[in-house]
Scaffold this active site. Structure first.
Site, PDB file in Angstrom:
ATOM      1  N   GLY A 184      13.727 -45.181-126.055  1.00 33.83           N
ATOM      2  CA  GLY A 184      15.105 -44.691-126.067  1.00 33.83           C
ATOM      3  C   GLY A 184      16.050 -45.756-126.568  1.00 33.83           C
ATOM      4  O   GLY A 184      17.224 -45.800-126.183  1.00 33.83           O
ATOM      5  N   VAL A 201       7.832 -39.916-125.163  1.00 23.97           N
ATOM      6  CA  VAL A 201       7.310 -40.526-123.937  1.00 23.97           C
ATOM      7  C   VAL A 201       6.662 -39.510-123.007  1.00 23.97           C
ATOM      8  O   VAL A 201       5.900 -39.888-122.112  1.00 23.97           O
ATOM      9  CB  VAL A 201       8.405 -41.307-123.173  1.00 23.97           C
ATOM     10  N   SER A 219      18.392 -45.370-111.703  1.00 26.20           N
ATOM     11  CA  SER A 219      19.796 -44.987-111.548  1.00 26.20           C
ATOM     12  C   SER A 219      20.144 -45.096-110.071  1.00 26.20           C
ATOM     13  O   SER A 219      19.267 -44.987-109.209  1.00 26.20           O
ATOM     14  CB  SER A 219      20.000 -43.548-112.019  1.00 26.20           C
ATOM     15  N   TYR A 240      16.705 -34.864-111.583  1.00 25.99           N
ATOM     16  CA  TYR A 240      17.073 -36.221-112.007  1.00 25.99           C
ATOM     17  C   TYR A 240      16.969 -37.208-110.851  1.00 25.99           C
ATOM     18  O   TYR A 240      16.366 -38.279-110.986  1.00 25.99           O
ATOM     19  CB  TYR A 240      18.495 -36.216-112.572  1.00 25.99           C
TER      20      TYR A 240
END
Length: 253
Positions: A15, A67, A146, A159
């Site tokens: 990324g 990925v 995160s 997420y």
């Protein structure tokens, strides 16, 4: 500006052509590492690789990598090994936020999309690169999670869960690879200004969120992550299995 010299090191950044990934690419390029930008969008990887070569005078390679596809990961990692003969640094920055929906409405395909990229991608890229690092008895793996891997947030179950998995996986991998002189650490960013979220943070609701939820009263600038990437890419062997939280103190209130 940077005292740490990574000249001659090979850094693979998934990324690596946008957002936090490109910030990592820039940071390590400033420290003179050779950069490999990997992502599904090969044309954009080529464009950013050309930019880094021009600006920093480094060797910069673009490779196509999905990925979430193990064969794609294996092929891309093999190309990097053929080109540089080694991989010294891996930064797993590929990721998506996925759809925001209540758990009871989230479809299997919507869950799989975010989990396959954010966690499965990190797992298998780390696995394939670790094989090379074990053989060379050295390496640095830096995974991007995160603060939402630590904070429960409604409507972002896929997420939040995938980033929590990245955090715990990083610690497991750190323990497994200690004996091979490989350090594994995980960065947990808070809210940083990107093309995706800048419109929200310019709204009244976004401004209220910053005022109420982020103690420093602002979102981060991507450039503020650069020194962290450079440090972790050169950190001593005693620094492994760590969570580096950079969030303007949001997670401590």
């Amino acid at each position: 500006m940077y005292e740490i010299d990574l000249k001659g090191k090979c850094a693979l950044v998934t990324g690596g052509y946008k957002g936090i990934g490109y910030t990592a690419s820039i940071a390590l390029a400033k420290a003179k590492a050779n950069i490999v930008i990997a992502a599904r969008n090969y044309e954009l990887c080529l464009q950013k690789a050309k930019e880094l070569r021009s600006i920093f005078g480094i060797n910069c390679l673009a490779v196509k990598m999905d990925v979430s596809d193990l064969e794609s990961v294996k092929n891309a990692v093999s190309k990097v090994k053929d080109e540089f003969g080694k991989i010294d640094i891996l930064i797993n920055a590929a990721g998506i936020s996925g759809v925001q929906k209540p758990v009871i409405e989230l479809s299997e395909s919507e869950f799989d999309e975010v989990f396959n990229i954010d966690f499965k991608g990190t797992f298998f890229v780390s696995q394939q690169v670790a094989k090379i690092m074990v053989a060379q008895n050295s390496g640095k793996i830096i995974n991007i999670a995160s603060i939402l891997g630590k904070l429960a947030t409604p409507y972002m179950s896929g997420y939040c869960t995938s980033k929590a998995a990245v955090i715990h996986f990083s610690k497991v991998l750190a323990l497994e690879l200690i004996k091979y002189n490989i350090q594994v650490n995980v960065v947990c960013p808070g809210y940083f200004l990107t093309d995706i979220n800048k419109s929200f943070f310019n709204t009244q609701k976004g401004k209220e969120y910053i005022k109420e939820r982020i103690p420093v009263k602002r979102v981060g600038e991507l450039s503020e992550l650069e020194s962290t990437f450079i440090y972790l890419a050169s950190a001593p062997s005693f620094l492994t299995g760590a969570e580096i939280i950079i969030d303007g103190a949001q997670t401590i209130i």
